[in-house]
Design a protein around this motif. Structure first.
Motif, PDB file in Angstrom:
ATOM      1  N   SER A  85      48.388  35.223  40.104  1.00 19.13           N
ATOM      2  CA  SER A  85      49.609  35.246  39.287  1.00 19.13           C
ATOM      3  C   SER A  85      50.516  34.085  39.671  1.00 19.13           C
ATOM      4  CB  SER A  85      50.373  36.556  39.511  1.00 19.13           C
ATOM      5  OG  SER A  85      51.387  36.350  40.477  1.00 19.13           O
ATOM      6  N   HIS A 111      47.215  39.655  33.051  1.00 21.97           N
ATOM      7  CA  HIS A 111      47.297  39.391  31.608  1.00 21.97           C
ATOM      8  C   HIS A 111      48.648  39.928  31.136  1.00 21.97           C
ATOM      9  CE1 HIS A 111      46.278  38.400  27.622  1.00 21.97           C
ATOM     10  NE2 HIS A 111      45.982  39.618  27.205  1.00 21.97           N
ATOM     11  N   TYR A 112      48.986  39.720  29.872  1.00 23.44           N
ATOM     12  CA  TYR A 112      50.315  40.134  29.365  1.00 23.44           C
ATOM     13  C   TYR A 112      51.405  39.521  30.254  1.00 23.44           C
ATOM     14  CZ  TYR A 112      47.132  43.600  27.421  1.00 23.44           C
ATOM     15  OH  TYR A 112      46.062  44.211  26.809  1.00 23.44           O
ATOM     16  N   SER A 129      48.588  31.542  43.268  1.00 23.92           N
ATOM     17  CA  SER A 129      48.881  30.851  42.013  1.00 23.92           C
ATOM     18  C   SER A 129      48.154  29.521  42.035  1.00 23.92           C
ATOM     19  CB  SER A 129      50.378  30.575  41.892  1.00 23.92           C
ATOM     20  OG  SER A 129      50.600  29.651  40.815  1.00 23.92           O
ATOM     21  N   ILE A 130      47.585  29.102  40.904  1.00 20.10           N
ATOM     22  CA  ILE A 130      46.917  27.795  40.898  1.00 20.10           C
ATOM     23  C   ILE A 130      47.880  26.693  40.477  1.00 20.10           C
ATOM     24  CG2 ILE A 130      44.595  28.722  40.542  1.00 20.10           C
ATOM     25  CD1 ILE A 130      44.845  27.621  37.611  1.00 20.10           C
ATOM     26  N   GLY A 131      49.115  27.087  40.132  1.00 25.41           N
ATOM     27  CA  GLY A 131      50.081  26.051  39.765  1.00 25.41           C
ATOM     28  C   GLY A 131      51.276  26.617  39.013  1.00 25.41           C
ATOM     29  N   TYR A 133      52.769  26.832  36.213  1.00 22.84           N
ATOM     30  CA  TYR A 133      52.719  26.849  34.744  1.00 22.84           C
ATOM     31  C   TYR A 133      52.193  28.230  34.379  1.00 22.84           C
ATOM     32  CZ  TYR A 133      48.361  25.193  36.678  1.00 22.84           C
ATOM     33  OH  TYR A 133      47.270  25.039  37.499  1.00 22.84           O
ATOM     34  N   LEU A 135      49.768  30.649  32.161  1.00 26.47           N
ATOM     35  CA  LEU A 135      48.532  30.698  31.379  1.00 26.47           C
ATOM     36  C   LEU A 135      48.486  31.990  30.575  1.00 26.47           C
ATOM     37  CD1 LEU A 135      46.312  29.461  34.320  1.00 26.47           C
ATOM     38  CD2 LEU A 135      47.030  28.108  32.334  1.00 26.47           C
TER      39      LEU A 135
END
Ligand code: 4FV
Length: 224
Positions: A85, A111-112, A129-131, A133, A135
């Motif tokens: 997340s 999701h959501y 978190s991968i970044g 932003y 998704l």
């Protein structure tokens, strides 16, 4: 390594993890990857996994019940349960190396608008978190983590695919690299690289890695 993924979009995982190095790692038994559909842990005919947030606000949240049932059924004593997340710690090469030492990961994709907080408080051993932003769901982040971690497992990368002195391993970006032809459209490969003087080549590469990092990612530079 065993990796279980909990997702609402199992089909998204077909493809990226069925090619090249990850495919080979699975075939060689170095990776036991299972993708689970969260809806398999619902009991109503609408297979409900989401609901409105208490206190109002936009969007929907992932309900606790399916997540608790799925995670409690799938996890083993050695499993590290990781939520994906934007609120997680920022994933990087050092964390990839850390996770590659684990035996057993469970990646729980969001999701959501995200998870009911009780999932985070009670079941998560870690959150990534991968970044910075947002998704549409956590499937791509899970694939990113799997790719970065699995390639570090012993025996996954062949000799010609070494992960030894690559970007970030020494906290620096990589030095410039060249292959044949030594001259292409008038552009020559730096003399030192075709000199055969290995000490000179190593020196040049260290200087270049520092220069590239200082120019492009000064945030990576350790204070001298
Ligand atoms: C994300 C990230 C991410 C947020 C809303 C899924 C989405 C939806 N996950 N790094 N950046 N997740 O954007 O890991 O729940």
């Amino acid at each position: 390594m065993k990796i279980d993924v909990l997702t609402l979009f199992p089909a998204m995982f077909a493809g990226p993890l069925d090619e090249s190095i990850i495919k080979r790692a699975r075939a060689a038994g170095l990776l036991d990857l299972k993708i689970h559909n969260l809806r398999d842990w619902t009991h109503d005919r609408h297979k409900t996994v989401d609901d409105r947030p208490f206190g109002g606000g936009p969007g929907m949240l992932l309900k606790p019940e399916p997540l608790f049932e799925a995670i409690e059924e799938l996890r083993r004593k050695s499993t590290r349960v990781i939520l994906l997340s934007p609120a997680g710690r920022k994933f990087n090469q050092q964390i990839a190396r850390e996770l590659a030492r684990e035996k057993d990961l469970m990646l729980v994709t969001g999701h959501y608008e995200g998870f009911d907080e009780r999932v985070r408080e009670t079941l998560a051993d870690d959150e990534l978190s991968i970044g910075d932003y947002v998704l549409t769901n956590g499937a791509l982040p899970a694939m990113v983590v799997i790719d970065a971690v699995v390639r570090l497992l012993p025996g996954v990368l062949g000799d010609d695919e070494s992960s030894l002195d690559e970007s970030f391993s020494a906290g620096l970006l990589e030095y410039p690299t060249y292959t044949r032809p030594a001259e292409f459209r008038g552009m020559k490969v730096p003399e030192v690289l075709v000199s055969g003087h290995h000490a000179e080549i190593e020196k040049w590469r260290r200087e270049q890695a520092k220069r590239q990092t200082k120019e492009r990612r000064p945030d990576l530079m350790k204070p001298d």
